[in-house]
Design a protein around this motif. Structure first.
Motif, PDB file in Angstrom:
ATOM      1  N   ILE A 144       4.161   4.450  -7.471  1.00  0.00           N
ATOM      2  CA  ILE A 144       3.316   4.584  -8.656  1.00  0.00           C
ATOM      3  C   ILE A 144       2.492   5.861  -8.591  1.00  0.00           C
ATOM      4  CG2 ILE A 144       1.329   3.564  -9.861  1.00  0.00           C
ATOM      5  CD1 ILE A 144       2.672   0.861  -9.417  1.00  0.00           C
ATOM      6  N   LEU A 178       0.838  -1.208   0.000  1.00  0.00           N
ATOM      7  CA  LEU A 178       0.000   0.000   0.000  1.00  0.00           C
ATOM      8  C   LEU A 178       0.872   1.258   0.000  1.00  0.00           C
ATOM      9  CD1 LEU A 178      -2.795  -1.025   2.544  1.00  0.00           C
ATOM     10  CD2 LEU A 178      -2.944  -0.944   0.059  1.00  0.00           C
ATOM     11  N   ASN A 179       1.875   1.285   0.880  1.00  0.00           N
ATOM     12  CA  ASN A 179       2.770   2.447   0.937  1.00  0.00           C
ATOM     13  C   ASN A 179       3.486   2.656  -0.391  1.00  0.00           C
ATOM     14  OD1 ASN A 179       2.219   3.000   3.592  1.00  0.00           O
ATOM     15  ND2 ASN A 179       3.996   1.898   4.390  1.00  0.00           N
ATOM     16  N   TYR A 195       2.722   1.655  -3.305  1.00  0.00           N
ATOM     17  CA  TYR A 195       1.810   2.026  -4.384  1.00  0.00           C
ATOM     18  C   TYR A 195       1.663   3.539  -4.443  1.00  0.00           C
ATOM     19  CZ  TYR A 195      -2.385   1.678  -7.354  1.00  0.00           C
ATOM     20  OH  TYR A 195      -3.301   1.773  -8.368  1.00  0.00           O
ATOM     21  N   ALA A 196       1.473   4.143  -3.279  1.00  0.00           N
ATOM     22  CA  ALA A 196       1.325   5.599  -3.233  1.00  0.00           C
ATOM     23  C   ALA A 196       2.637   6.295  -3.591  1.00  0.00           C
ATOM     24  CB  ALA A 196       0.863   6.039  -1.849  1.00  0.00           C
ATOM     25  N   ILE A 197       3.759   5.741  -3.113  1.00  0.00           N
ATOM     26  CA  ILE A 197       5.037   6.429  -3.320  1.00  0.00           C
ATOM     27  C   ILE A 197       5.606   6.132  -4.707  1.00  0.00           C
ATOM     28  CG2 ILE A 197       7.427   6.604  -2.520  1.00  0.00           C
ATOM     29  CD1 ILE A 197       6.383   6.029   0.300  1.00  0.00           C
TER      30      ILE A 197
END
Lengths: 291, 329
Positions: free
Chosen positions: A113, A106-107, A109-111
């Motif tokens: 992508i 999750l982390n 993915y945000a950072i």
């Protein structure tokens, strides 16, 4: 390691085989002798874990056992309730491995992508979490867990290590996701997949090998942890394998063969795990080094 | 490296041909601006990080300025703990021992690991087969996978003064006068601990360096060999420069591990005898839970954190500088 390198070395090896010099044999001898020195302690443990105390007293540590004697192992197993400790370690490490991978994904993915603003400082903060000496967290966490009633509960250790391991996972995965082929994400978006679906239907399946490596590593690292389980899991029923074994070492009543048996029981689970996941592990070590 | 390769391999089958069937649906026309922000995905991770790492870190720094002893609420005591720390000989001793830990967990393993990896790759892998090299590599790595306390117990058992294996062996070969209370005597405890740490640590650089060497084009070595370059020359001109990035990684991660080392010290010596093997992390732990000097323990832990941060910054700075120089050449 990989099939190609094996092929290449195999070929040149064949060509050079005739040209093995005296020097080559000397190098081999030195390396093998050093390797024997490295495994020597394991061999000693193996020999002596199956001796009776009187056998040890007469034959010393180097003799092979005169008869296989399982009393030391059985006695130690009973004494520390090893089944319970194994289960605690398995449960803690397994849950941490899965949850820490989910949080890392999750982390990252945000950072990696999503490229959220301020991602460089974010990565630094996560990195910091991984570099800190655990003593710095010890007393505040101890107070927090006491207050919320999680002290001496395996979940205190699980939560703590989910955060510490996922800090490393975020750092590693963010750089892996950063190079994720854009076309695939665009294709998914054109297909009408939202971000949530894109993550679970596209990115996670494609990155499965990396996630597998991370999971194996998180499991082993958590299994081997000592300081935080030692301080947070004080009651006998909640202890992990390393803590239970080390706590008993101070016990002067333990004879030398029982100590040996305890060491064998302590190293066996990780050894088995190592043999199963040997290839994943060597892949992972490589991945961790070359980013 | 392998990781990225395997990922690229796995990528291929997953590329779904865009059908365009649902293209008409609202947000898919502007794929990267659609829906909620990516920030939502950071929420669970960052909340946990704040609760478990950031708050305790700040709290610990605060405690280092108090006289907290774990019972009555902490009282602000300003720089008292820090002044004490600077005059505390035991604290400085623990940092001197950290230098010994760096010798045992960074310098020695890196040097040995470099030689072993080069020998495994260069001689054994090529002349005796890759399988043998891989097997020996796994052998060297074995102590690394054990919980370090268990590894320490294994060796502690061998070093026991009465009926330990090492002393028994020494007596058996007629060197009985060298038998010693290896971990219990002040003059041998630190060295014995260091030997144990070298044993635990050496497999890590071996594996990393061997992986690094697989990047090297074998033709480079063959060309050098044809040019008449000896082993040492090839080692200095090809091997060393090629694996420099990995050497930085190994040196940094091992230095941090050496500064943080706790488990083996706890299991083998408990910082003794007479504090001969005390290290900062053990010192801070003993202040927390044995002396109930929580404020002072927090000060030691904070000081250790500062040292680790400084060391990491210096390392990263040096690495960047080295890389820049490399590019300019």
């Amino acid at each position: 390691m990989s099939a190609t390198s094996l092929l290449v070395t195999g070929e040149t090896g064949h060509r050079n085989r005739r040209r093995r010099t005296v020097g080559d044999w000397i190098v081999l001898a030195v390396i093998v002798i050093t390797a024997l020195v490295v495994v020597f302690p394991f061999l000693l443990i193996l020999i002596n874990a199956f001796k009776s105390p009187s056998d040890y007293a007469t034959g010393g540590p180097l003799q092979l056992p005169t008869a296989l004697h399982f009393d030391g192992i059985a006695a130690f197993w009973e004494r520390v309730d090893f089944t319970g400790k194994l289960w605690n370690s398995l449960f803690i490490s397994g849950v941490v491995a899965v949850l820490a991978v989910v949080v890392s994904v999750l982390n990252a993915y945000a950072i990696g992508i999503g490229r959220v603003r301020g991602r460089v400082p974010l990565i630094l903060v996560f990195l910091l979490a991984n570099m800190l000496p655990q003593e710095v967290l010890l007393y505040p966490l101890y107070t927090i867990f006491r207050t919320i009633g999680l002290y001496d509960n395996v979940w205190s250790v699980i939560i703590t290590f989910v955060v510490i391991q996922s800090a490393f996972g975020t750092y590693l995965l963010a750089s892996v996701f950063g190079t994720f082929p854009k076309e695939i994400i665009e294709a998914a978006a054109l297909d009408g997949a939202g971000r949530w679906l894109t993550l679970w239907r596209v990115i996670v399946p494609v990155s499965r090998p990396t996630l597998g490596v991370l999971m194996v590593f998180f499991f082993i690292w958590t299994w081997n942890e000592f300081l935080i389980p030692l301080t947070f899991l004080i009651s006998n029923a909640n202890q992990t394998v390393p803590v239970a074994i080390s706590v008993l070492q101070g016990d002067r009543l333990m004879d030398v063969t029982t100590t040996s048996a305890s060491a064998l029981l302590g190293l066996l689970p990780t050894l088995i795990f190592f043999l199963i996941f040997q290839r994943t592990l060597s892949r992972g070590i490589t991945a961790g080094a070359v980013k | 490296m392998t990781l990225i390769e395997s990922r690229a391999d796995a990528t291929r089958p997953a590329v779904a041909p865009p059908t365009g069937r649902r293209r008409g649906r609202g947000d898919s026309l502007v794929p990267f601006l659609s829906g909620r922000s990516y920030w939502w995905y950071l929420l669970p991770g960052f909340a946990l990080l704040t609760l478990i790492i950031l708050v305790p870190l700040v709290w610990n720094i605060y405690l280092s300025f108090t006289d907290y002893r774990g019972i009555i609420a902490p009282q602000w005591s300003g720089l008292d703990n820090w002044v004490t720390l600077f005059h505390d000989e035991r604290f400085w001793l623990s940092f001197r021992n950290s230098v010994a830990m760096i010798l045992a967990m960074v310098i020695a393993p890196t040097v040995i690991g470099l030689l072993v990896a080069a020998a495994l790759f260069d001689v054994i892998g090529r002349k005796f087969g890759a399988k043998l090299a891989a097997f020996l590599r796994a052998t060297y790595y074995l102590p690394q996978i054990l919980p370090s306390v268990i590894a320490a117990i294994v060796i502690g058992w061998i070093l026991r003064p009465e009926n330990g294996a090492l002393n028994t062996i020494l007596q058996a070969v007629g060197l009985g006068q060298f038998a010693s209370n290896w971990l219990g005597a002040p003059d041998t405890a630190l060295v014995s601990l260091m030997v144990v740490l070298v044993w635990i640590q050496v497999g890590y650089p071996v594996v990393i360096f061997m992986a690094a060497l697989e990047r090297v084009d074998p033709e480079l070595y063959e060309a050098a060999e044809i040019d008449g370059a000896g082993w040492l020359r090839r080692f200095a001109a090809i091997t060393m420069p090629m694996i420099r990035p990995e050497m930085f990684v190994v040196a940094l991660t091992c230095t941090i591990a050496a500064l943080k080392v706790f488990g083996p010290v706890y299991a083998l010596t408990g910082g003794g005898p007479n504090f001969a093997t005390i290290v900062p992390s053990y010192y801070s732990y003993s202040q927390f839970f044995q002396n109930q000097q929580v404020g002072y323990g927090a000060t030691i832990a904070t000081a250790l954190t500062v040292v680790i941060m400084l060391v990491s910054i210096v390392f990263v700075w040096a690495q960047n500088r080295a890389e820049r120089k490399e590019r300019e050449r």
